[in-house]
Design a protein around this motif. Structure first.
Motif, short mmCIF file in Angstrom:
data_model
loop_
_atom_site.label_atom_id
_atom_site.label_comp_id
_atom_site.label_asym_id
_atom_site.label_seq_id
_atom_site.Cartn_x
_atom_site.Cartn_y
_atom_site.Cartn_z
N ASP A 1 88.03 23.89 68.70
CA ASP A 1 87.22 25.08 69.02
C ASP A 1 87.30 26.10 67.89
O ASP A 1 86.31 26.74 67.53
N ILE A 2 88.51 26.28 67.33
CA ILE A 2 88.70 27.23 66.23
C ILE A 2 87.78 26.85 65.06
O ILE A 2 87.01 27.67 64.54
N ILE A 3 87.85 25.59 64.67
CA ILE A 3 87.10 25.12 63.51
C ILE A 3 85.59 25.17 63.77
O ILE A 3 84.82 25.65 62.93
N GLU A 4 85.17 24.73 64.95
CA GLU A 4 83.73 24.71 65.25
C GLU A 4 83.16 26.12 65.34
O GLU A 4 82.06 26.39 64.87
N GLU A 5 83.93 27.03 65.91
CA GLU A 5 83.49 28.44 66.00
C GLU A 5 83.31 29.04 64.60
O GLU A 5 82.29 29.68 64.31
N CYS B 1 98.55 29.28 63.83
CA CYS B 1 99.85 29.53 64.51
C CYS B 1 99.65 29.65 66.01
O CYS B 1 100.53 29.37 66.80
N VAL B 2 98.45 30.16 66.38
CA VAL B 2 98.14 30.47 67.77
C VAL B 2 97.34 29.33 68.43
O VAL B 2 96.95 29.42 69.58
N ALA B 3 97.11 28.25 67.69
CA ALA B 3 96.35 27.13 68.26
C ALA B 3 97.10 26.53 69.45
O ALA B 3 98.33 26.57 69.50
N GLN B 4 96.33 26.01 70.37
CA GLN B 4 96.92 25.37 71.56
C GLN B 4 97.90 24.26 71.17
O GLN B 4 98.96 24.12 71.77
N GLU B 5 97.55 23.49 70.15
CA GLU B 5 98.38 22.34 69.77
C GLU B 5 99.63 22.74 68.98
O GLU B 5 100.51 21.90 68.78
N ALA C 1 98.04 16.95 62.94
CA ALA C 1 97.15 15.90 63.45
C ALA C 1 95.94 16.52 64.16
O ALA C 1 94.81 16.03 64.02
N ALA C 2 96.15 17.61 64.90
CA ALA C 2 95.05 18.25 65.64
C ALA C 2 94.00 18.81 64.67
O ALA C 2 92.80 18.67 64.90
N VAL C 3 94.46 19.46 63.60
CA VAL C 3 93.52 20.02 62.61
C VAL C 3 92.75 18.89 61.93
O VAL C 3 91.53 18.96 61.77
N SER C 4 93.45 17.83 61.55
CA SER C 4 92.77 16.70 60.89
C SER C 4 91.78 16.03 61.84
O SER C 4 90.66 15.71 61.45
N ASN C 5 92.18 15.84 63.09
CA ASN C 5 91.27 15.22 64.07
C ASN C 5 90.04 16.09 64.33
O ASN C 5 89.00 15.57 64.70
N ALA C 6 90.18 17.40 64.10
CA ALA C 6 89.05 18.31 64.31
C ALA C 6 88.15 18.40 63.07
O ALA C 6 87.19 19.16 63.04
N GLY C 7 88.49 17.64 62.02
CA GLY C 7 87.62 17.60 60.84
C GLY C 7 88.07 18.45 59.66
O GLY C 7 87.43 18.47 58.62
N ILE D 1 95.52 39.73 59.23
CA ILE D 1 94.44 39.54 60.20
C ILE D 1 94.97 39.20 61.59
O ILE D 1 94.19 38.84 62.48
N ALA D 2 96.29 39.32 61.80
CA ALA D 2 96.88 38.96 63.11
C ALA D 2 96.09 39.57 64.27
O ALA D 2 95.83 38.91 65.28
N ALA D 3 95.68 40.82 64.11
CA ALA D 3 94.98 41.52 65.20
C ALA D 3 93.61 40.93 65.49
O ALA D 3 93.02 41.20 66.54
N MET D 4 93.08 40.12 64.56
CA MET D 4 91.77 39.50 64.78
C MET D 4 91.87 38.23 65.62
O MET D 4 90.86 37.69 66.06
N VAL D 5 93.09 37.75 65.81
CA VAL D 5 93.28 36.53 66.61
C VAL D 5 93.45 36.95 68.06
O VAL D 5 94.40 37.65 68.41
N LYS D 6 92.51 36.55 68.91
CA LYS D 6 92.42 37.11 70.26
C LYS D 6 92.90 36.18 71.37
O LYS D 6 93.18 36.61 72.47
N GLU D 7 92.92 34.87 71.09
CA GLU D 7 93.27 33.94 72.17
C GLU D 7 93.80 32.62 71.63
O GLU D 7 93.59 32.28 70.46
N VAL D 8 94.51 31.91 72.52
CA VAL D 8 94.97 30.56 72.20
C VAL D 8 93.79 29.62 72.40
O VAL D 8 93.14 29.65 73.44
N GLN D 9 93.49 28.82 71.37
CA GLN D 9 92.35 27.89 71.44
C GLN D 9 92.74 26.54 70.82
O GLN D 9 93.56 26.50 69.91
#
Ligand code: TUI
Length: 308
Positions: A292-296, A195-199, A30-36, A280-288
């Protein structure tokens, strides 16, 4: 950014979330869909009634399009395939097999069908069977994988089919998104970053293991018995690879991993559990948050593609 995939699915951004077992449940979808983007419920090995409940809960949290991933090695795949029709799901992705036998039922129900493929041969077969698009998933991905890299697979699939191609495997930021577009893809699918998303309900230990990962922390187990699974190195992979080298039979190895993904995702045991993640696990730096993930990613990609 409009592509044939955003048009097909009625979404704002050409970003699709992978159907990760245990992780891809209704909060994340739901969070990914709500983010567009397009959120996906991962049916994985769940019983059909659990999937039905997940679909209903997703609808309570979003009125945007979302999908269900049917994992074809699931013994309940047949029932899950029917539940998505009964519940009026608009998009289905499939993984770990050939979904041909469900195609007619899904198409008749007006479902957009997007099989995940790891080869040109399966991509062509899926196009002939009526697929609306395919996800070309490279070996950089986490979980059950094929053997060809995203860089090599995506353009070969793009050349082989006329339906839109979605790139997956090794994509975590705007650079990976832009590169995928250059290869001819019209959307990307990402797992590890979400996997690392806040939601995501992923245990904090699992998120932290991904955040702390180094480039060389990725291992592939199960190559010897034809079910390769990419995950992060820990006690589990060391033990598994040692036994595999000794020629221990597949049944015994499967016993070792029984419930081990759940142990890592839900209980947070990242030492003895299975921590599936991409290269690419090492490229994921923070919980967001997903937004924010999609917009970035879209902001960075548009700059690289000169599409501002
Ligand atoms: O399905 C995935 N990734 C997954 S499924 C999963 S659950 C699982 N856990 C442990 C062992 C096995 C499964 C974890 N990660 N990605 C999509 C994908 N599909 N990658 C590769 C394939 C694939 C491989 C062979 C699709 C079809 C295929 O052969 C088709 C045929 O002709 O039978």
């Amino acid at each position: 950014m409009k592509t044939r995939v955003t048009e097909l699915l009625g979404i704002e951004y050409p970003i699709i979330q992978g159907g990760m077992a245990w992780v891809a449940e209704y909060h994340l979808a739901a969070a990914v869909s709500n983010a567009g983007g397009l959120g996906i419920i991962g049916a994985a090995s769940a019983p059909a009634e659990v999937v039905r409940e997940q679909i209903r809960k997703t609808k309570e949290l979003t009125d945007k399009p979302f999908g269900v991933n049917v994992m074809l090695m699931n013994p309940n795949a047949e029932e899950v395939a029917k539940v998505v029709v009964e519940e009026g799901v608009k998009v289905v992705t499939t993984g770990a097999g050939n979904p041909s036998k469900f195609m007619a039922m899904w198409k008749e129900a007006g479902i957009k069908v997007i099989p995940v493929v790891a080869s040109v041969a399966l991509a062509k077969l899926m196009e002939r069977a009526g697929a609306d698009a395919v996800v070309a998933e490279g070996t950089e991905s986490g979980g059950h994988i094929g053997s060809t890299t995203t860089m090599a697979l995506v353009p070969q699939v793009v050349d082989a089919v006329n339906i839109p191609v979605i790139a997956a495997g090794g994509i975590a930021d705007g650079r990976g998104f832009a590169a995928s577009m250059m290869l001819g893809a019209e959307a990307v699918q990402m797992g590890t970053r979400f996997c690392v998303a806040q939601e995501a309900i992923t245990h904090d230990n699992y998120k932290l293991r991904i955040i702390k990962a180094k480039d060389i922390d990725s291992e592939v187990t199960g190559l010897s018995h034809g079910h390769p699974v990419r995950q992060l190195r820990n006690n589990m992979t060391k033990e598994y690879l040692k036994l595999e080298k000794e020629g221990v039979p597949m049944e015994e190895l499967e016993y070792l991993t029984l419930g081990s993904l759940r142990k890592a995702v839900m209980d947070g045991d990242t030492i003895n559990g299975t921590v599936m993640a991409g290269q690419i696990a090492a490229m994921v730096k923070e919980v967001q948050p997903c937004k924010d993930i999609i917009e970035e990613i879209m902001t960075d990609a548009k700059k690289l593609l000169n599409r501002e």
